[in-house]
Design an enzyme around this catalytic site. Structure first.
Site, PDB file in Angstrom:
ATOM      1  N   THR A  29      38.500  33.514  42.326  1.00 58.50           N
ATOM      2  CA  THR A  29      39.522  32.644  41.746  1.00 58.50           C
ATOM      3  C   THR A  29      40.678  32.523  42.723  1.00 58.50           C
ATOM      4  O   THR A  29      41.178  33.539  43.218  1.00 58.50           O
ATOM      5  CB  THR A  29      39.980  33.257  40.411  1.00 58.50           C
ATOM      6  OG1 THR A  29      38.870  33.187  39.514  1.00 58.50           O
ATOM      7  CG2 THR A  29      41.169  32.530  39.825  1.00 58.50           C
ATOM      8  N   ALA A  60      35.393  31.177  39.709  1.00 54.13           N
ATOM      9  CA  ALA A  60      35.108  30.967  38.288  1.00 54.13           C
ATOM     10  C   ALA A  60      35.645  29.598  37.879  1.00 54.13           C
ATOM     11  O   ALA A  60      36.810  29.280  38.133  1.00 54.13           O
ATOM     12  CB  ALA A  60      35.759  32.061  37.466  1.00 54.13           C
ATOM     13  N   GLN A 102      30.177  28.849  39.731  1.00 57.75           N
ATOM     14  CA  GLN A 102      30.214  29.923  38.731  1.00 57.75           C
ATOM     15  C   GLN A 102      30.758  29.368  37.413  1.00 57.75           C
ATOM     16  O   GLN A 102      31.923  28.964  37.328  1.00 57.75           O
ATOM     17  CB  GLN A 102      31.074  31.089  39.210  1.00 57.75           C
ATOM     18  CG  GLN A 102      30.935  32.288  38.264  1.00 57.75           C
ATOM     19  CD  GLN A 102      31.758  33.497  38.682  1.00 57.75           C
ATOM     20  OE1 GLN A 102      32.980  33.390  38.812  1.00 57.75           O
ATOM     21  NE2 GLN A 102      31.114  34.628  38.894  1.00 57.75           N
ATOM     22  N   HIS A 178      28.607  33.370  34.585  1.00 58.77           N
ATOM     23  CA  HIS A 178      29.506  34.522  34.750  1.00 58.77           C
ATOM     24  C   HIS A 178      29.480  35.361  33.470  1.00 58.77           C
ATOM     25  O   HIS A 178      30.109  35.013  32.469  1.00 58.77           O
ATOM     26  CB  HIS A 178      30.916  34.006  35.025  1.00 58.77           C
ATOM     27  CG  HIS A 178      31.886  35.047  35.518  1.00 58.77           C
ATOM     28  ND1 HIS A 178      31.534  36.369  35.722  1.00 58.77           N
ATOM     29  CD2 HIS A 178      33.192  34.947  35.868  1.00 58.77           C
ATOM     30  CE1 HIS A 178      32.596  37.030  36.158  1.00 58.77           C
ATOM     31  NE2 HIS A 178      33.608  36.190  36.257  1.00 58.77           N
ATOM     32  N   ALA A 180      30.120  38.709  33.703  1.00 60.11           N
ATOM     33  CA  ALA A 180      30.684  39.967  34.225  1.00 60.11           C
ATOM     34  C   ALA A 180      32.189  40.004  33.980  1.00 60.11           C
ATOM     35  O   ALA A 180      32.779  39.075  33.418  1.00 60.11           O
ATOM     36  CB  ALA A 180      30.393  40.055  35.725  1.00 60.11           C
ATOM     37  N   ASN A 181      32.786  41.113  34.379  1.00 61.76           N
ATOM     38  CA  ASN A 181      34.241  41.245  34.545  1.00 61.76           C
ATOM     39  C   ASN A 181      35.070  40.984  33.285  1.00 61.76           C
ATOM     40  O   ASN A 181      36.230  40.585  33.361  1.00 61.76           O
ATOM     41  CB  ASN A 181      34.743  40.343  35.691  1.00 61.76           C
ATOM     42  CG  ASN A 181      34.065  40.670  37.016  1.00 61.76           C
ATOM     43  OD1 ASN A 181      33.341  41.666  37.110  1.00 61.76           O
ATOM     44  ND2 ASN A 181      34.279  39.868  38.029  1.00 61.76           N
ATOM     45  N   TYR A 183      34.824  38.768  30.719  1.00 59.46           N
ATOM     46  CA  TYR A 183      35.048  37.444  30.127  1.00 59.46           C
ATOM     47  C   TYR A 183      34.073  37.214  28.967  1.00 59.46           C
ATOM     48  O   TYR A 183      33.354  38.115  28.570  1.00 59.46           O
ATOM     49  CB  TYR A 183      34.997  36.380  31.233  1.00 59.46           C
ATOM     50  CG  TYR A 183      36.045  36.671  32.281  1.00 59.46           C
ATOM     51  CD1 TYR A 183      37.402  36.550  31.986  1.00 59.46           C
ATOM     52  CD2 TYR A 183      35.690  37.166  33.540  1.00 59.46           C
ATOM     53  CE1 TYR A 183      38.383  36.880  32.921  1.00 59.46           C
ATOM     54  CE2 TYR A 183      36.664  37.506  34.484  1.00 59.46           C
ATOM     55  CZ  TYR A 183      38.017  37.360  34.164  1.00 59.46           C
ATOM     56  OH  TYR A 183      38.976  37.707  35.073  1.00 59.46           O
ATOM     57  N   ASN A 238      39.446  44.280  32.696  1.00 63.78           N
ATOM     58  CA  ASN A 238      39.779  43.516  31.486  1.00 63.78           C
ATOM     59  C   ASN A 238      39.486  44.307  30.218  1.00 63.78           C
ATOM     60  O   ASN A 238      39.049  43.767  29.207  1.00 63.78           O
ATOM     61  CB  ASN A 238      39.082  42.142  31.463  1.00 63.78           C
ATOM     62  CG  ASN A 238      39.762  41.153  32.399  1.00 63.78           C
ATOM     63  OD1 ASN A 238      40.986  41.163  32.538  1.00 63.78           O
ATOM     64  ND2 ASN A 238      38.978  40.313  33.054  1.00 63.78           N
ATOM     65  N   GLY A 306      32.807  46.078  47.820  1.00 64.59           N
ATOM     66  CA  GLY A 306      33.265  47.013  48.837  1.00 64.59           C
ATOM     67  C   GLY A 306      32.382  47.120  50.062  1.00 64.59           C
ATOM     68  O   GLY A 306      32.523  48.069  50.838  1.00 64.59           O
ATOM     69  N   GLY A 327      33.426  39.489  48.981  1.00 65.43           N
ATOM     70  CA  GLY A 327      34.558  38.778  48.417  1.00 65.43           C
ATOM     71  C   GLY A 327      35.669  38.698  49.446  1.00 65.43           C
ATOM     72  O   GLY A 327      35.777  37.748  50.221  1.00 65.43           O
TER      73      GLY A 327
HETATM   74  C1  LIG Z   1      41.196  36.979  44.752  1.00 69.28           C
HETATM   75  C2  LIG Z   1      39.970  37.396  43.983  1.00 69.28           C
HETATM   76  C3  LIG Z   1      39.503  36.587  42.968  1.00 69.28           C
HETATM   77  C4  LIG Z   1      38.329  36.920  42.286  1.00 69.28           C
HETATM   78  N1  LIG Z   1      37.834  36.056  41.348  1.00 69.28           N
HETATM   79  C5  LIG Z   1      36.591  36.247  40.841  1.00 69.28           C
HETATM   80  C6  LIG Z   1      35.962  35.247  40.071  1.00 69.28           C
HETATM   81  O1  LIG Z   1      36.484  34.139  39.871  1.00 69.28           O
HETATM   82  N2  LIG Z   1      34.726  35.511  39.578  1.00 69.28           N
HETATM   83  C7  LIG Z   1      34.092  36.710  39.827  1.00 69.28           C
HETATM   84  O2  LIG Z   1      32.967  36.898  39.364  1.00 69.28           O
HETATM   85  N3  LIG Z   1      34.666  37.669  40.569  1.00 69.28           N
HETATM   86  C8  LIG Z   1      35.891  37.460  41.092  1.00 69.28           C
HETATM   87  N4  LIG Z   1      36.440  38.405  41.942  1.00 69.28           N
HETATM   88  C9  LIG Z   1      35.681  39.598  42.301  1.00 69.28           C
HETATM   89  C10 LIG Z   1      34.897  39.365  43.604  1.00 69.28           C
HETATM   90  O3  LIG Z   1      33.907  38.368  43.443  1.00 69.28           O
HETATM   91  C11 LIG Z   1      34.207  40.662  44.056  1.00 69.28           C
HETATM   92  O4  LIG Z   1      33.397  41.140  43.003  1.00 69.28           O
HETATM   93  C12 LIG Z   1      35.219  41.740  44.451  1.00 69.28           C
HETATM   94  O5  LIG Z   1      36.213  41.215  45.304  1.00 69.28           O
HETATM   95  C13 LIG Z   1      34.521  42.903  45.150  1.00 69.28           C
HETATM   96  O6  LIG Z   1      33.888  42.445  46.322  1.00 69.28           O
HETATM   97  P1  LIG Z   1      34.543  42.754  47.778  1.00 69.28           P
HETATM   98  O7  LIG Z   1      34.726  44.235  47.829  1.00 69.28           O
HETATM   99  O8  LIG Z   1      33.515  42.270  48.774  1.00 69.28           O
HETATM  100  O9  LIG Z   1      35.827  42.019  47.845  1.00 69.28           O
HETATM  101  C14 LIG Z   1      37.632  38.115  42.611  1.00 69.28           C
HETATM  102  C15 LIG Z   1      38.139  38.943  43.610  1.00 69.28           C
HETATM  103  C16 LIG Z   1      39.269  38.589  44.311  1.00 69.28           C
HETATM  104  C17 LIG Z   1      39.755  39.466  45.433  1.00 69.28           C
END
Ligand SMILES: Cc1cc2nc3c(=O)[nH]c(=O)nc-3n(C[C@H](O)[C@H](O)[C@H](O)COP(=O)(O)O)c2cc1C
Length: 368
Positions: A29, A60, A102, A178, A180-181, A183, A238, A306, A327
């Site tokens: 996002t 998303a 997504q 989506h 996950a997370n 929602y 969340n 990560g 990400g």
């Molecule tokens: C700025 C930001 C926005 C994110 N928005 C979403 C999102 O819209 N949908 C989603 O499934 N995960 C979202 N995430 C989670 C990332 O997709 C990812 O799971 C998370 O950053 C861990 O991966 P990484 O360690 O490679 O960054 C977001 C993460 C960040 C940093």
């Protein structure tokens, strides 16, 4: 599955799409859509800059006005939004990229000030999330959501179906649901947020019903092998939790196998814990639940959370995933695939500009 010889730079396959490498961009996002939640020029630039990743999953994208949880996020529920997204998909395709949208409904992770007519956000049950939400009037505590009536639930499933149709119009290569997370689909799955007594609550089968109905609806629009699913079984982000995630996600994944899906994409880390969410704190090991899901799921498995070059390579090498999604590294390094290939230094992401709006921290991260 024997994945010998597979590494981040070997081509991958998602349904009919051949990926030029196994480096995916996970959804992020960024709160930079234009008026009426329509993708605009800088969004085209942002995604096209990152088209050397094998697969892009967009931020998303709400399936309805009710699905919005953050300011400035794009939608995929009007013809104009589909047209805006078409600009993005064209630019990514021009560079040989593959892009999935997504599909997102925030459920209770919203606020009346973000909702049309100031209505309460909806959820499986009237359980208030902990914490605060950004609104046009600043950061405010979450409010207790309104529990959906049984007869309203199919209407939300329908929002996903309609959005899936608009995603076709926008010429995406596929869609990611989506779930996950924390929602809405996730809120239905887990018993911390789902306290319903109708056929969408109670047993694992009942709690999985809403998501499986969405999958059924979306695979009525797209071939199953162009529909991915995003799960985070061990991520309490969340304020979400379940009393028996092992059984829940085992059941769900077995059911998902009926649809011959494009992929299962999981989050391996706790996104609510700033400690484990630190860039420095990489964790190559799949967590114990997803490790089992990887074995159950028939089809490509994308792991997230990560990873860097070394740990992403290791997880593929071990055969524990088919694709690794990044990400923050892709946020900060549009040419991440090239940098990884050359073992080159990476730009660091700037969290202060993640959701800032505007071009700064969005399309100005330097290429090598
Ligand atoms: C700025 C930001 C926005 C994110 N928005 C979403 C999102 O819209 N949908 C989603 O499934 N995960 C979202 N995430 C989670 C990332 O997709 C990812 O799971 C998370 O950053 C861990 O991966 P990484 O360690 O490679 O960054 C977001 C993460 C960040 C940093």
């Amino acid at each position: 599955m024997n994945l010998k010889g597979i590494n981040l730079f070997t081509p991958g396959q998602i349904g009919p799409s051949t990926l030029k490498n196994r480096i995916a961009m996970s959804a992020m996002t960024r709160c930079r859509a234009g008026v009426n939640n329509i993708p605009q020029d800088m969004n085209v630039t942002y995604y096209s800059q990152r088209a050397s990743a094998g697969l892009i999953v967009t931020e998303a994208t709400q399936v309805s006005p009710q699905g919005i949880g953050y300011m400035g996020t794009p939608g995929i529920h009007t013809p104009d939004q589909a047209q805006g997204w078409k600009g993005v998909t064209d630019a990514v395709h021009e560079k040989g990229g593959i892009i999935f949208v997504q599909l997102f409904h925030c459920g209770r992770i919203s606020h009346p000030l973000l909702q049309e007519k100031g209505e309460l956000p909806v959820a499986p049950s009237a359980v208030k999330p902990e914490g605060e939400v950004y609104t046009p009037e600043g950061k405010l505590p979450f409010e207790t959501p309104r529990a959906l009536e049984t007869e309203e639930v199919p209407e939300i499933v329908n929002q996903f179906r309609t959005a899936a149709n608009f995603a076709k119009e926008a010429e995406f290569d596929g869609v990611e649901i989506h779930a996950a997370n924390g929602y809405l689909p996730h809120q239905f799955l887990e018993d911390g947020t789902n306290q319903r007594t109708d056929h969408y609550g109670g047993t694992i089968e009942n709690r999985a019903r809403f998501l499986l109905e969405i999958v059924e609806a979306v695979t009525g629009v797209w071939e199953g092998n162009r529909v991915g699913i995003h799960l985070s079984p061990s991520n309490p982000f969340n304020s979400i939790h379940d009393s028996n995630p092992e059984d829940l996600y085992t059941y769900l994944t077995n059911e998902l196998n009926r649809f011959n899906l494009a992929y299962l994409h999981t989050v391996e880390i706790d996104l609510s814990d700033p400690g484990s969410y630190e860039m420095a704190n990489y964790n190559a090991a799949l967590n114990h639940i997803t490790y089992e899901l990887r074995k159950i799921f028939i089809g490509p498995y994308i792991t997230n959370g990560g990873y860097d070059l070394e740990t992403g390579s290791a997880v593929l090498d071990a055969g524990d995933a088919d694709i690794v999604s990044y990400g923050r590294h892709l946020l900060a390094n549009p040419d991440l695939a090239e940098r990884f290939a050359g073992k080159s230094p990476l730009n660091s992401p700037d969290p202060d500009t993640f959701y800032l709006g505007g071009e700064q921290g969005y399309i100005d991260y330097p290429f090598m």
